[in-house]
Scaffold this active site. Structure first.
Site, PDB file in Angstrom:
ATOM      1  CG  HIS A  58      -2.704   3.578   5.024  1.00  0.00           C
ATOM      2  ND1 HIS A  58      -2.509   3.804   3.726  1.00  0.00           N
ATOM      3  CD2 HIS A  58      -2.996   2.271   5.470  1.00  0.00           C
ATOM      4  CE1 HIS A  58      -2.478   2.314   3.164  1.00  0.00           C
ATOM      5  NE2 HIS A  58      -2.681   1.743   4.320  1.00  0.00           N
ATOM      6  CB  CYS A  94      -1.095   0.028   1.196  1.00  0.00           C
ATOM      7  SG  CYS A  94      -1.883  -1.533   1.507  1.00  0.00           S
ATOM      8  CG  HIS A 118      -6.611  -0.201   0.476  1.00  0.00           C
ATOM      9  ND1 HIS A 118      -5.539   0.734  -0.239  1.00  0.00           N
ATOM     10  CD2 HIS A 118      -5.881  -0.649   1.576  1.00  0.00           C
ATOM     11  CE1 HIS A 118      -4.459   0.486   0.435  1.00  0.00           C
ATOM     12  NE2 HIS A 118      -4.737  -0.182   1.501  1.00  0.00           N
TER      13      HIS A 118
END
Length: 401
Positions: A292, A162, A326
């Site tokens: 995040h 990520c 995401h």
């Protein structure tokens, strides 16, 4: 560090193709998530899908690169005049002085998944029209973009889950500081595939509803796909009033666990502290934090603790993953563009999907979009294995917006 100018930027995700649509969705607090309808996937979850990629094959000359990931890359490149700006940079600086540095997590692995369905029943050989180098190969997207814009400088792909397409900003900054290049095309591309959806499901990390970052009832992520690109060049000595720059970056690797974050958010805090030091800023200088904020219990708790320890509950923060899902290897680049939009518009995005802030997390979390004067914003990208990156973006001249 010397600030780097975001000469041109663009983003494509489930909330919109290009800046105008993306800006409108963020201002409205709108989500692009919907129940999973991807390929043959049979999971009770929601996804952030970019429509039309199946009907958008690449030109015949690029057939060896044809895969969902590169189709998404091309769609992204074609928005907001980015392709033309990148080619102009190549013409201005010279092909060998322009780098292509991108992030992805699974590249074009979907092509391999589909090819395995067509294996020869006797030999097990994959079909002859399957091209690993142009699809599944992790470097494929950088090679493809390099070809599209005509660049011949340094090129690589970072795949640190990520944090992938946030870390490329740091790589570009180092290359520019060393004098090896004069411009860099950075960002990330990641597309939906079976491996990602079933893999995160096996980890019990996908939510059965649209993800709810930082909510006490959060239960996991919604997976999305995106392409985001930024053209980075050295900032002028006297920035213009509308200029937006990368003013700092920080990277850390706490290596706490393969998939779980450090429970005290050690790696996240280290990355944020380094980014602030790199930018010559204090925590009180940051006006907004793009978290995040994945929507998993452990990630949000750990990041929230790190943010609360460093910034207290004064600095406004939100997670945009309830809007886009995401997007994994593309998340850092996508949310960098969100930060640029926030600075340009004087607007802090909200947190679609989140209904209330977890009372155990003491930060200044924002549920709805808000207008606010912004001078410096910070974006967090925290990857599996504890590979973390924080970026600071700023408006160095003119009034904060």
């Amino acid at each position: 560090m010397k600030p780097l100018l975001l000469s041109r930027y663009t983003a494509t995700s489930c909330i919109g193709t290009g800046l105008a649509a993306t800006r409108a969705a963020l201002a409205q607090g709108r989500s692009g998530l919907h129940p999973c309808d991807f390929e043959t996937v049979d999971l009770d979850t929601w996804i952030g899908r970019v429509n039309g990629l199946e009907q958008a094959p690449l030109a015949p000359a690029l057939a060896d690169y044809d895969c969902r990931n590169n189709r998404l890359a091309m769609l992204g490149l074609q928005q907001d005049g980015f392709l033309e700006a990148a080619r102009h940079a190549v013409a201005r600086h010279g092909a060998r002085r322009v780098a292509v540095l991108l992030g992805t997590s699974t590249s074009g692995i979907l092509e391999t998944e589909l090819a395995y369905r067509q294996r020869d029943p006797l030999s097990g050989a994959l079909p002859p029209d399957f091209h690993y180098r142009g699809s599944h190969n992790i470097f494929s997207v950088a090679e493809f973009v390099r070809h599209a814009v005509g660049a011949a400088g340094p090129a690589w792909v970072i795949s640190t889950a990520c944090s992938s397409s946030a870390k490329v900003f740091a790589s570009a900054a180092r290359l520019l500081a060393s004098g090896l290049i004069d411009a860099a095309i950075v960002g990330g591309v990641d597309s939906l595939c079976l491996t990602t959806l079933y893999g995160f499901n096996s980890l019990e990390l996908v939510a059965p509803e649209p993800c709810r970052p930082y909510d006490p009832a959060r239960s996991g992520i919604s997976i999305g796909e995106a392409a985001a690109f930024v053209l980075l060049e050295r900032a002028p000595d006297t920035p213009g009033p509308a200029d937006i720059v990368l003013s700092g970056y920080g990277e850390s690797s706490d290596a706490h666990h393969m998939s779980a974050p450090h429970p005290q958010g050690l790696g996240a805090r280290m990355a944020m502290e380094q980014a602030l030091a790199c930018a010559g800023l204090r925590p009180t200088d940051i006006d907004y934090i793009n978290l995040h904020g994945t929507g998993t219990p452990s990630n949000d708790a750990a990041e929230g603790l790190a943010v609360g320890t460093l910034f207290g509950n004064r600095t406004a923060a939100s997670s945009t993953k309830g809007a886009t899902g995401h997007t994994l290897g593309a998340a850092g680049g996508l949310e960098a563009v969100f930060c640029a939009i926030a600075l340009a518009e004087g607007m802090m995005p909200g947190s679609p999907g989140t209904r209330e802030l977890d009372p155990g997390i003491d930060i200044a979390y924002r549920l709805q979009p808000e207008s606010a004067p912004l001078r410096h914003v910070l974006s967090n990208s925290l990857g599996f294995g504890g590979t973390n990156c924080s970026l600071v973006f700023s408006r160095p001249a003119g009034d904060a917006r």
